[in-house]
Design a protein around this motif. Structure first.
Motif, PDB file in Angstrom:
ATOM      1  N   THR A   5      34.543  36.793  37.823  1.00  0.00           N
ATOM      2  CA  THR A   5      35.789  37.543  37.662  1.00  0.00           C
ATOM      3  C   THR A   5      35.937  37.967  36.213  1.00  0.00           C
ATOM      4  O   THR A   5      35.835  37.136  35.301  1.00  0.00           O
ATOM      5  CB  THR A   5      36.993  36.702  38.097  1.00  0.00           C
ATOM      6  OG1 THR A   5      36.808  36.277  39.453  1.00  0.00           O
ATOM      7  CG2 THR A   5      38.276  37.502  37.998  1.00  0.00           C
ATOM      8  N   ALA A 193      49.567  41.099  41.308  1.00  0.00           N
ATOM      9  CA  ALA A 193      48.822  40.183  42.166  1.00  0.00           C
ATOM     10  C   ALA A 193      49.744  39.326  43.026  1.00  0.00           C
ATOM     11  O   ALA A 193      49.327  38.825  44.074  1.00  0.00           O
ATOM     12  CB  ALA A 193      47.934  39.280  41.315  1.00  0.00           C
ATOM     13  N   LYS A 246      34.189  44.248  43.244  1.00  0.00           N
ATOM     14  CA  LYS A 246      35.378  44.295  44.074  1.00  0.00           C
ATOM     15  C   LYS A 246      36.608  44.335  43.180  1.00  0.00           C
ATOM     16  O   LYS A 246      36.809  43.469  42.343  1.00  0.00           O
ATOM     17  CB  LYS A 246      35.438  43.073  44.995  1.00  0.00           C
ATOM     18  CG  LYS A 246      36.702  42.997  45.827  1.00  0.00           C
ATOM     19  CD  LYS A 246      36.766  41.701  46.625  1.00  0.00           C
ATOM     20  CE  LYS A 246      38.086  41.603  47.385  1.00  0.00           C
ATOM     21  NZ  LYS A 246      38.195  40.319  48.137  1.00  0.00           N
ATOM     22  N   CYS A 248      40.513  44.007  42.163  1.00  0.00           N
ATOM     23  CA  CYS A 248      41.637  43.141  42.519  1.00  0.00           C
ATOM     24  C   CYS A 248      42.936  43.772  42.040  1.00  0.00           C
ATOM     25  O   CYS A 248      42.941  44.800  41.342  1.00  0.00           O
ATOM     26  CB  CYS A 248      41.460  41.751  41.920  1.00  0.00           C
ATOM     27  SG  CYS A 248      39.905  40.954  42.375  1.00  0.00           S
ATOM     28  N   SER A 249      44.047  43.165  42.409  1.00  0.00           N
ATOM     29  CA  SER A 249      45.369  43.699  42.048  1.00  0.00           C
ATOM     30  C   SER A 249      45.559  43.640  40.539  1.00  0.00           C
ATOM     31  O   SER A 249      45.361  42.588  39.923  1.00  0.00           O
ATOM     32  CB  SER A 249      46.461  42.894  42.742  1.00  0.00           C
ATOM     33  OG  SER A 249      46.332  42.982  44.149  1.00  0.00           O
ATOM     34  N   GLN A 266      35.653  41.485  40.586  1.00  0.00           N
ATOM     35  CA  GLN A 266      34.733  40.403  40.914  1.00  0.00           C
ATOM     36  C   GLN A 266      33.350  40.974  41.182  1.00  0.00           C
ATOM     37  O   GLN A 266      33.204  41.934  41.943  1.00  0.00           O
ATOM     38  CB  GLN A 266      35.218  39.618  42.133  1.00  0.00           C
ATOM     39  CG  GLN A 266      36.524  38.871  41.907  1.00  0.00           C
ATOM     40  CD  GLN A 266      36.976  38.122  43.136  1.00  0.00           C
ATOM     41  OE1 GLN A 266      36.433  38.304  44.233  1.00  0.00           O
ATOM     42  NE2 GLN A 266      37.978  37.265  42.978  1.00  0.00           N
TER      43      GLN A 266
END
Length: 661
Positions: A5, A193, A246, A248-249, A266
């Motif tokens: 991450t 998130a 990927k 993420c928020s 990620q």
């Protein structure tokens, strides 16, 4: 297969209102994001200020909600289990998802306060007789009470904080963190998130772009749901975000009038084992250099062998620049504090307030600008050093990198002043950057104890033969700190290089004692396993003449035949040349050469150069020009040498015959 991450910062230059198709310019978008971030900040500040007490922090630290269940990892859910709700101001319509984001931000601040609270409680419980100088027994008692991962700098800063409280309260120590400091300030940001698809959605549109769909207020104080609208923000992804990552928020915030999008992503990576390493790199936090390292190999007999080549990342020039910036920052801070004291002693109606206020604002802005410049330079230096260290590990085929544990790195004397000089270079940022970059290539990063690495000889001393430190190899009788000399085996090398070899030996020999933290994933070796280090130089390649002789099946020095071994006939003379060349330089005129653009005959001599000669190859291996990114940094070039890693074959000219290649 695990996931790495990371976070990339993007900028949103505009948006489109989804319902009407209206194009929102950057200034209007920044204003609406500021309204949303301000609402979340005010709600989070109310929670933190209302729960800043010892009883509430105890309830959060217990990890159990009001219903007896364990608190979840998500912050907003944990606060709701505890019954810590928040309501917006009267007349302001805020959906439940915005309340979640505010609660998440407040929960993160309170959980960070729990860590500071544990550190302060340990310092108060093991308060020494002399706070400025603890004994070994007092340090041992304090280490037993401190949480894992607490460094010496944090202990020193919290000790000063507790001492200031004791001096202002007649020698009484604080009972809790809430007595030492007030509630932490909340940043103007919105943590998306904690929401769901009813507040924000994120979709990748191409390899380098993404679309963020978020609901923003149309006014500063929205009174109903009609004052909220969906906005589509096109985002340009930086090149650091790979195509297979990927998204993420993100987190929205405002910076200098622009909307910043902190986008986590990620990346799938391979697993780096904790043990079973044969080739490794060891790096020492040096006095002369920022990083000094070496490459070693663990043999089947259990011996550590290095190639005898030191690796150095010298950032003295950047350190000097940081020193000048820190002096400028302290000078501006002193002037700013003086202006504050002068303004505090004046009444608002005093005419001198109108003269001091503009000067105070100018100094405050300049102080913030210098602080931001220091932060940027520290970050750039940390990532450059981390990239350099990883490139050497990849070139050598290493599977592990060993570093000194910063939590056990406590220096005194001359080295203590050197650590203060290197404090602006943020060693913690270098470690975090090395861990981040090494995880992408499945290389393990392990910390080893730092105590005693520069004291004993890496050749003959396993804790018995102490090194003598001197200024230079030709001044062994003088007292110094830069050079190491062993009176037992005669070792004479740079002090940081010797320490790097001992760090490498502790890592490779004690890798069976590697422990992995379950919460952070960091790996460390607590048990010290000593062993001697041998230097075996890499085998040199055959010369061009020897390779040519092998291809043509000849010998460089053939033995004479049996009939030629006797001296029955005279030795043939060497063929003489018609003309003999001279090594004397040609005569040159002392008059200057005319300019290239003007007429005239050029005098005899060397023609002037039109371009500069190519610079030396130093720096990162991935840079085609082998630059480090800093003109004040001198780094060991990254070269895949020797038997540890077979480098790529050297290119050969295609137009030469096979016999000459």
């Amino acid at each position: 297969m695990s996931k790495l991450t990371a976070t990339a910062t993007c900028t949103a230059h505009g948006a489109i209102v989804e319902q009407t198709g209206q194009v929102v310019p950057q200034a209007l978008l920044a204003e609406r994001v500021a309204w949303l971030a301000g609402l979340a900040r005010d709600l989070a500040a109310d929670i933190v200020a209302g729960r800043w007490s010892a009883a509430d922090l105890d309830a959060l630290a217990s990890g159990v909600g009001l219903d007896g269940r364990v608190l979840p990892s998500k912050g907003w859910m944990a606060l709701r289990r505890l019954g810590w709700d928040v309501r917006p101001a009267s007349g302001v319509h805020v959906c439940d998802r915005v309340l979640r984001c505010a609660q998440e931000q407040a929960a993160r601040l309170l959980r960070l306060a729990l860590h500071r609270r544990a550190v302060v409680a340990a310092i108060v419980a093991a308060w020494p007789r002399e706070p400025g100088r603890r004994t070994d027994a007092e340090w041992a008692a304090l280490r037993a009470l401190l949480p894992d991962g607490v460094g010496a700098a944090e202990v020193r800063n919290r000790t000063r904080q507790v001492r200031a409280y004791r001096d202002s309260h007649d020698g009484v120590l604080p009972a809790d963190l809430t007595e030492v400091e007030g509630p932490p300030a909340c940043a103007a940001q919105i943590v998306l998130a904690a929401g769901d698809r009813q507040l924000a959605t994120l979709e990748r549109t191409s390899e380098h772009t993404a679309g963020l769909r978020v609901k923003l207020p149309l006014t500063a104080c929205p009174a109903s749901a009609k004052d909220w609208a969906w906005h589509l923000l096109p985002i340009a992804l930086p090149p650091t975000v790979p195509s297979e990552a990927k998204l993420c928020s993100p987190t929205l915030r405002l910076h200098h009038g622009r909307v910043r999008v902190d986008l986590p992503f990620q990346t799938p990576i391979g697993f780096a084992p904790a043990t079973g390493h044969v080739i490794g790199c060891g790096f020492d936090w040096g006095l002369n250099t920022l990083l000094t390292g070496t490459i070693g190999h663990l043999t089947a007999e259990g011996r550590v062998v290095t190639d005898g080549r030191p690796l150095a990342y010298d950032a003295s020039g950047v350190s000097a620049k940081l020193h000048r910036l820190r002096d400028q920052r302290e000078h501006l801070a002193a002037k700013r504090d003086r202006q504050e004291r002068l303004l505090a002693g004046l009444t608002p109606t005093d005419p001198r307030v109108a003269e001091l206020t503009p000067a105070y604002e100018v100094i405050a802005v300049e102080h913030e600008r210098v602080c931001a410049r220091i932060r940027r330079l520290n970050k750039a230096l940390a990532w450059s050093a981390a990239r350099w260290a990883l490139d050497h590990a990849l070139a050598a085929g290493a599977t592990v990198i060993y570093l000194e544990d910063l939590a056990t790195l406590e220096a005194r004397g001359r080295r203590g002043r050197a650590n203060a000089r290197l404090s602006g270079q943020v060693r913690g940022q270098v470690v975090a950057a090395i861990r981040h970059l090494a995880a992408k290539h499945a290389i393990a990063v392990v910390t080893v104890p730092a105590r005693g690495t520069s004291r004993y000889c890496p050749r003959c001393g396993t804790g018995t033969s102490a090194l003598t430190h001197c200024p230079a190899p030709d001044r062994l009788t003088e007292r110094g700190w830069a050079w190491a000399h062993c009176p037992g085996c005669g070792l004479s090398c740079d002090r940081d290089w010797a320490a790097a070899e001992r760090i490498l030996a502790r890592g490779l020999l004690g890798q069976q004692a590697t422990r992995t933290d379950r919460t952070t994933g960091t790996r460390a070796i607590r048990q010290v396993v000593e062993g001697n280090v041998a230097r075996a130089r890499r085998p040199r390649k055959a010369t061009r003449a020897a390779r040519r002789a092998r291809r043509t099946r000849t010998d460089l020095h053939p033995r004479p035949a049996a009939r030629d071994r006797s001296k029955n006939r005279p030795t043939p003379k060497r063929p003489t040349r018609a003309s003999k060349t001279s090594s004397r330089a040609p005569d040159r005129r002392t008059v200057p050469a005319p300019l290239p653009n003007r007429g005239g005959q050029r005098p005899a001599g060397q023609a002037p150069q039109t371009t500069r000669p190519p610079a030396g190859r130093t720096g990162l291996a991935r840079d085609p020009q082998h630059r480090t990114g800093f003109h004040r940094v001198a780094a060991t070039p990254v070269l895949p040498l020797g038997q540890y890693a077979d480098g790529p074959p050297r290119p050969r000219p295609p137009d030469l015959p096979e016999i000459l290649r």
